[in-house]
Design an enzyme around this catalytic site. Structure first.
Site, PDB file in Angstrom:
ATOM      1  N   ASP A   1       0.821  -1.208   0.000  1.00 45.32           N
ATOM      2  CA  ASP A   1       0.000   0.000   0.000  1.00 45.32           C
ATOM      3  C   ASP A   1       0.859   1.265   0.000  1.00 45.32           C
ATOM      4  O   ASP A   1       0.633   2.201   0.783  1.00 45.32           O
ATOM      5  CB  ASP A   1      -0.941  -0.008   1.196  1.00 45.32           C
ATOM      6  CG  ASP A   1      -1.979  -1.113   1.093  1.00 45.32           C
ATOM      7  OD1 ASP A   1      -2.238  -1.584  -0.024  1.00 45.32           O
ATOM      8  OD2 ASP A   1      -2.538  -1.502   2.144  1.00 45.32           O
TER       9      ASP A   1
ATOM     10  N   HIS B   1      17.292  -1.668 -14.692  1.00 48.02           N
ATOM     11  CA  HIS B   1      16.081  -1.599 -13.868  1.00 48.02           C
ATOM     12  C   HIS B   1      16.264  -2.289 -12.519  1.00 48.02           C
ATOM     13  O   HIS B   1      15.543  -1.964 -11.563  1.00 48.02           O
ATOM     14  CB  HIS B   1      14.877  -2.174 -14.624  1.00 48.02           C
ATOM     15  CG  HIS B   1      14.880  -3.655 -14.774  1.00 48.02           C
ATOM     16  ND1 HIS B   1      15.385  -4.290 -15.886  1.00 48.02           N
ATOM     17  CD2 HIS B   1      14.425  -4.639 -13.954  1.00 48.02           C
ATOM     18  CE1 HIS B   1      15.239  -5.586 -15.742  1.00 48.02           C
ATOM     19  NE2 HIS B   1      14.669  -5.841 -14.590  1.00 48.02           N
TER      20      HIS B   1
ATOM     21  N   PHE C   1       9.320 -18.510 -12.491  1.00 50.48           N
ATOM     22  CA  PHE C   1       8.146 -19.361 -12.257  1.00 50.48           C
ATOM     23  C   PHE C   1       6.863 -18.548 -12.425  1.00 50.48           C
ATOM     24  O   PHE C   1       5.922 -18.958 -13.097  1.00 50.48           O
ATOM     25  CB  PHE C   1       8.165 -19.945 -10.839  1.00 50.48           C
ATOM     26  CG  PHE C   1       9.225 -20.989 -10.597  1.00 50.48           C
ATOM     27  CD1 PHE C   1       9.942 -21.548 -11.646  1.00 50.48           C
ATOM     28  CD2 PHE C   1       9.490 -21.426  -9.308  1.00 50.48           C
ATOM     29  CE1 PHE C   1      10.902 -22.513 -11.410  1.00 50.48           C
ATOM     30  CE2 PHE C   1      10.450 -22.392  -9.062  1.00 50.48           C
ATOM     31  CZ  PHE C   1      11.163 -22.937 -10.118  1.00 50.48           C
TER      32      PHE C   1
ATOM     33  N   LYS D   1       5.890 -10.741 -33.993  1.00 52.27           N
ATOM     34  CA  LYS D   1       6.236  -9.714 -34.979  1.00 52.27           C
ATOM     35  C   LYS D   1       5.310  -8.504 -34.929  1.00 52.27           C
ATOM     36  O   LYS D   1       5.753  -7.366 -35.132  1.00 52.27           O
ATOM     37  CB  LYS D   1       6.282 -10.301 -36.381  1.00 52.27           C
ATOM     38  CG  LYS D   1       5.009 -10.932 -36.893  1.00 52.27           C
ATOM     39  CD  LYS D   1       5.223 -11.509 -38.291  1.00 52.27           C
ATOM     40  CE  LYS D   1       3.948 -12.105 -38.874  1.00 52.27           C
ATOM     41  NZ  LYS D   1       3.555 -13.340 -38.127  1.00 52.27           N
TER      42      LYS D   1
ATOM     43  N   ARG E   1      -4.566   0.623 -36.008  1.00 60.84           N
ATOM     44  CA  ARG E   1      -3.870  -0.597 -36.463  1.00 60.84           C
ATOM     45  C   ARG E   1      -3.140  -0.379 -37.784  1.00 60.84           C
ATOM     46  O   ARG E   1      -3.004  -1.280 -38.615  1.00 60.84           O
ATOM     47  CB  ARG E   1      -4.865  -1.750 -36.589  1.00 60.84           C
ATOM     48  CG  ARG E   1      -4.253  -3.145 -36.448  1.00 60.84           C
ATOM     49  CD  ARG E   1      -3.806  -3.412 -35.034  1.00 60.84           C
ATOM     50  NE  ARG E   1      -3.345  -4.783 -34.863  1.00 60.84           N
ATOM     51  CZ  ARG E   1      -2.974  -5.307 -33.692  1.00 60.84           C
ATOM     52  NH1 ARG E   1      -2.999  -4.574 -32.608  1.00 60.84           N
ATOM     53  NH2 ARG E   1      -2.558  -6.560 -33.610  1.00 60.84           N
TER      54      ARG E   1
END
Length: 482
Positions: free
Chosen positions: A45, A150, A212, A272, A338
């Site tokens: 939180d 990162h 995992f 792709k 698109r």
């Protein structure tokens, strides 16, 4: 409901933390009911962790797989849950000296590392650090160690999170969480606790709860099936010589883990269409970064600025009224309609050329273009070359060579299992490379010129065409896709 966890919520400053919060049960579609103790709820939180709700786990793959709408927030909760389960299972099966070496602070550190390991991701996750930052940060050169990553940012964000929210954690616990996130300083670990570095971010063989979790969740959300049985792997492991080892009977399952990862890279992570959208988003981010005086790229050096970065930056670009952002706005709106960069073709690099492979550039392709109808010819800026690398997580090496096994639970010695003793059907190569070409324009003239240049490059380098789809068939397929 979870009596074994009740003690974690007791107020005991000597453990290295205190909290006024009670534990919480969260129901998850992948793992079911997950319990988090109060100190982990404190972390959940916070604005730093809640920001992960705005980062798509699969980045642009969501534009291809509509079910892949999950975010790094739920992945992080799942990773903390699996980290808890693995810690408890290993402690239960460990020898008495290992059990005695482990503390409640170790358990909390593992839980918090699992929860916070992705705090350092930027917009669209790996797109940000793999594609955008190299184009906008000075000193970022291909093949060199990047000046930012990162994982390190995740540790910085965690330290800031603790301070910014007044969390009562001892410095030792904070340092341990950062070390587990970055997989560093393992040499400073107390004997009997070095295996903790294998749980969240395993640099030894990459078998960890992060892998995992994302494989389970990504398969669940995309509908792409895999063969690995994660629950079974976690049920057949123990600590020997301060390393996590697996029962020898699970060697096939271990290979399935890496094969499933490679399969997800082939079918989902490097799809792709997703890559075409990725390149358009990167181009839009570059336009915005230029217009905003490097506001985006400079934010990686300041946690207070970095927390503002998430996937909603695309909305900020799309609805901006700044004249300097017209090209960026157009790119985002093309994604909405698109109207994507056009995938043209790809070829697989021959196995004998993979080790010394030199990434192909746009200039390499346009220098082979020959004659076409484009005024001035095909330029490097008209196309994008993607150098795809898919492996078993350790480049050309077999990662299972770095995994240790045991025969029976009473064993105190571990061993390696040579691939030749497992199965003749296992791969002989653990890496593949492909080269793809995209045209930024869907104009058939540009697509055909890119395809022809791509063919000519293959003939120049390999004396033959290596691509799977001939140009004429590819052109017909492109027309049908449009």
């Amino acid at each position: 409901m979870f009596p074994a966890e009740a003690a974690d919520d007791e107020q005991n400053p000597s453990r290295g933390w205190t909290t006024q919060r009670r534990g919480k049960v969260i129901n998850d579609p992948v793992h079911g009911h997950m319990y988090f103790p109060g100190i982990v709820v404190d972390a959940i939180d916070t604005p730093q962790v809640q920001r992960l709700r705005e980062l798509k786990q699969l980045g642009t793959s969501y534009y291809v797989f509509p079910g892949a709408s999950h975010n790094r927030f739920e992945h992080s909760l799942g990773t903390a849950h699996l980290a808890t389960n693995m810690f408890d299972a290993l402690r239960t099966r460990a020898a008495s000296d290992v059990r005695d070496a482990l503390t409640g602070a170790d358990r909390v550190a593992v839980q918090l590392a699992g929860l916070c390991h992705d705090l350092g991701h930027g917009p669209f996750s790996h797109v940000f650090d793999n594609e955008f930052l190299p184009r906008r940060v000075a000193g970022w050169h291909a093949g060199d160690e990047p000046p930012w990553n990162h994982e390190a940012m995740g540790a910085d964000m965690f330290r800031w999170m603790v301070d910014d929210n007044g969390m009562d954690l001892d410095k030792g616990v904070i340092d341990r969480v950062c070390d587990l996130i970055t997989s560093s300083n393992v040499e400073s670990a107390t004997p009997g606790t070095k295996f903790l570095w294998d749980i969240v971010a395993n640099k030894r063989n990459s078998i960890d709860v992060d892998k995992f979790e994302y494989l389970l969740r990504d398969q669940h959300s995309t509908g792409v099936k895999g063969n690995v049985d994660v629950g079974r792997l976690m049920s057949f492991m123990k600590v020997i010589d301060d390393q996590i080892c697996f029962k020898a009977s699970e060697v096939y399952n271990v290979y399935d883990l890496f094969h499933t990862r490679a399969n997800m890279h082939q079918k989902v992570y490097t799809h792709k269409k997703a890559k075409a959208i990725e390149y358009m988003i990167v181009d839009a981010l570059v336009e915005a970064d230029v217009a905003w005086d490097s506001e985006i790229s400079k934010s990686i050096w300041d946690v207070n600025e970095f927390i503002r970065l998430d996937d909603t930056i695309l909305k900020r670009i799309e609805w901006s009224k700044e004249s300097k952002l017209q090209k960026g706005r157009d790119l985002v709106r093309k994604i909405r309609r698109r109207e994507l960069y056009q995938y043209v073709n790809d070829f697989a690099v021959p196995e004998e050329d993979i080790i010394g492979f030199k990434p192909v550039t746009e200039v390499d392709i346009t220098s082979c273009q020959g004659d076409n109808n484009i005024p001035g010819g095909l330029r490097p800026d008209d196309i994008i070359i993607q150098n795809v690398k898919i492996d078993y997580s350790m480049k050309s090496k077999n990662p299972v060579d770095s995994v240790k096994f045991f025969q029976d639970y009473g064993d105190t010695h571990s061993f390696h299992i040579d691939k030749s003793k497992v199965s003749l059907l296992l791969p002989n190569s653990f890496i593949e490379r492909k080269v793809r070409v995209f045209s930024k324009s869907k104009d058939p003239m540009y697509v055909e010129a890119a395809a022809k240049a791509f063919e000519n490059y293959q003939r120049r380098m390999y004396k033959q065409e290596l691509q799977l789809t001939p140009m004429r068939k590819r052109a017909r397929s492109s027309q049908e896709e449009r």
